[in-house]
Design an enzyme around this catalytic site. Structure first.
Site, short mmCIF file in Angstrom:
data_model
loop_
_atom_site.label_atom_id
_atom_site.label_comp_id
_atom_site.label_asym_id
_atom_site.label_seq_id
_atom_site.Cartn_x
_atom_site.Cartn_y
_atom_site.Cartn_z
N ASP A 119 -5.44 -6.25 10.58
CA ASP A 119 -6.48 -5.75 10.12
C ASP A 119 -7.87 -6.82 10.53
O ASP A 119 -8.71 -6.08 10.60
CB ASP A 119 -7.26 -4.06 9.72
CG ASP A 119 -6.25 -4.58 7.50
OD1 ASP A 119 -5.56 -5.16 7.70
OD2 ASP A 119 -6.01 -3.76 7.06
N LYS B 178 0.90 -1.30 -0.03
CA LYS B 178 0.41 -0.01 -0.01
C LYS B 178 0.56 1.32 0.15
O LYS B 178 0.32 2.49 0.88
CB LYS B 178 -1.01 0.15 1.04
CG LYS B 178 -2.12 -1.11 1.66
CD LYS B 178 -2.99 -1.47 2.53
CE LYS B 178 -2.41 -0.84 3.88
NZ LYS B 178 -2.91 -1.57 5.11
#
Ligand code: GLC
Length: 422
Positions: free
Chosen positions: A170, A134
């Protein structure tokens, strides 16, 4: 989609056996919670543009207080710099939060740390970074234990009393947060800036782990890296000019970091074929990543007769004279890129569920979070449609539930599980 599911199963089994695979299948050293976990915890959430710190009180019986939270923006120089400034900033932010919430030295502090990157864990309270994704690229962290790095930074700030009791991806946080009150939840999915999923696997099937074979454990799939997918010329272009060519192939088709760029590349292709804008491009459309995923959302939600929102968006990108026909074409490009992302995600969800339960013999809740899933028009509907195509009526046994901000709460629950296990 069926081909993808078949390949996904092969890659999952390889990853679980510790053989080469595009799916890392990382054990999380935690199982689903019982819902009876209790206590006050601080949760940390690192993985996107913000660092979040939350204070959560778990009440047992599946309930929790509304968390008090603070957000800290991560500047670019922090996510592309070196380890000390990044972890120093995290420690500073935690210290500011404790001051603001007046959490003094009298309170022992147990923390759950959501770290939304692939990491190899040997237990629930430590883990070394496998690689950055990311757009993060912080020197000196790969291969290191991120809990130890944060602990060192906290000690330096005089916050030695803080204990990091749990570390979680997450997806794991999101699944655990939903599981706290929903016993059917056995999958966690994120479709946001990045995309990934985790699920509950039988210990006997995690062949690369030694130790007890009874019970189950959550496994972080890191599905963003799945690479048995048919690529279009646009996918190939995006990959070739990305930070890490060849990696995160599925993520590059599905997640918010890339959807806008894919749409831009298709639009550019159409301009090259003189199919739109009279064959004329603009500096705004030529610049990589300048067509944002929000614009894809905007295009898909523009239902006005003359596509007015898109008209002004194109104007801002240097195309002042688009025709209605042009705008209709751009709108369908945006819808196609988004629909493919949803179908790839749908097939991946189907693969994960059939790995656990090949005949769909029971109910499954999939806890989902992330801006793409939440905000892209028709995205969740398209996933549901894909599941229906795959499973027919049995798709009714799968429920996708938006679990907003679950990852923070999940980290707190994992910290509670870890604290009670001592
Ligand atoms: C990226 C990360 C993964 C995370 C996902 C969603 O794919 O590698 O760990 O879960 O983004 O944030």
């Amino acid at each position: 989609m069926w081909k993808m599911i078949k390949d996904f199963h092969i890659e999952m089994s390889r990853g679980l056996a510790g053989r080469p695979s595009s799916l890392k299948m990382l054990p999380a050293y935690v199982d689903r919670p019982t819902g009876r976990e209790k206590g006050k915890f601080i949760a940390l959430d690192l993985g996107g543009t913000n660092f979040r710190v939350l204070d959560i009180c778990l009440k047992g019986s599946g309930a929790s207080s509304k968390p008090r939270a603070m957000k800290f923006v991560l500047k670019k120089k922090l996510v592309k710099g070196s380890a000390d400034p990044l972890f120093g900033f995290l420690a500073d932010s935690i210290s500011r939060f404790l001051r603001k919430e007046k959490i003094g030295p009298a309170r022992a502090i147990d923390m759950g740390f959501t770290f939304s990157f692939p990491m190899k864990q040997k237990g629930v309270a430590s883990g070394s970074l496998v690689l950055w994704t990311k757009g993060f690229n912080v020197r000196g962290v790969i291969g290191k234990d991120v809990v130890a790095l944060l602990k060192k930074a906290l000690d330096k700030k005089g916050l030695g009393r803080v204990r990091i009791a749990a570390l979680a991806n997450d997806t794991v946080g999101t699944m655990v947060a939903r599981s706290y009150s929903d016993p059917h939840c056995d999958v966690g999915v994120i479709i946001g800036t990045g995309t990934n999923a985790c699920y509950a696997e039988k210990l006997a099937n995690i062949r690369k782990l030694n130790g007890p074979k009874m019970g189950s454990m959550i496994v972080n799939i890191e599905w963003g890296n799945f690479n048995k997918l048919e690529k279009t010329s646009y996918d190939k272009k995006l990959d070739a000019s990305s930070d890490r060519p060849g990696e995160q192939v599925l993520e590059k088709m599905v997640s918010g970091m890339y959807i806008g760029e894919l749409a831009r590349l298709v639009i550019k292709g159409l301009i090259g074929k003189k199919a739109i804008f009279n064959g004329t491009s603009s500096p705004g459309l030529e610049k990589a990543y300048n067509f944002r995923t929000e614009y894809v959302s905007e295009a898909a939600s523009d239902r006005s007769h003359n596509l007015g929102k898109m008209k002004s968006r194109l104007k801002s990108l240097g195309i002042p004279n688009s025709t209605l026909e042009d705008r209709r074409t751009v709108k369908s490009v945006c819808e196609m890129v988004s629909a493919r992302a949803a179908r790839v995600s749908g097939a991946a969800v189907a693969a994960v569920i059939t790995k656990m339960d090949p005949t769909l013999s029971k109910m499954h809740t999939v806890a989902v979070d992330g801006s793409v899933y939440e905000k892209l028009p028709r995205f969740s509907k398209n996933i549901a449609k894909a599941l229906q195509e795959i499973f027919g009526r049995k798709a009714g046994r799968i429920r996708l539930v938006l679990t907003k901000d679950g990852s923070g709460k999940g980290a707190a629950i994992i910290a509670a599980v870890a604290a009670s296990g001592e």
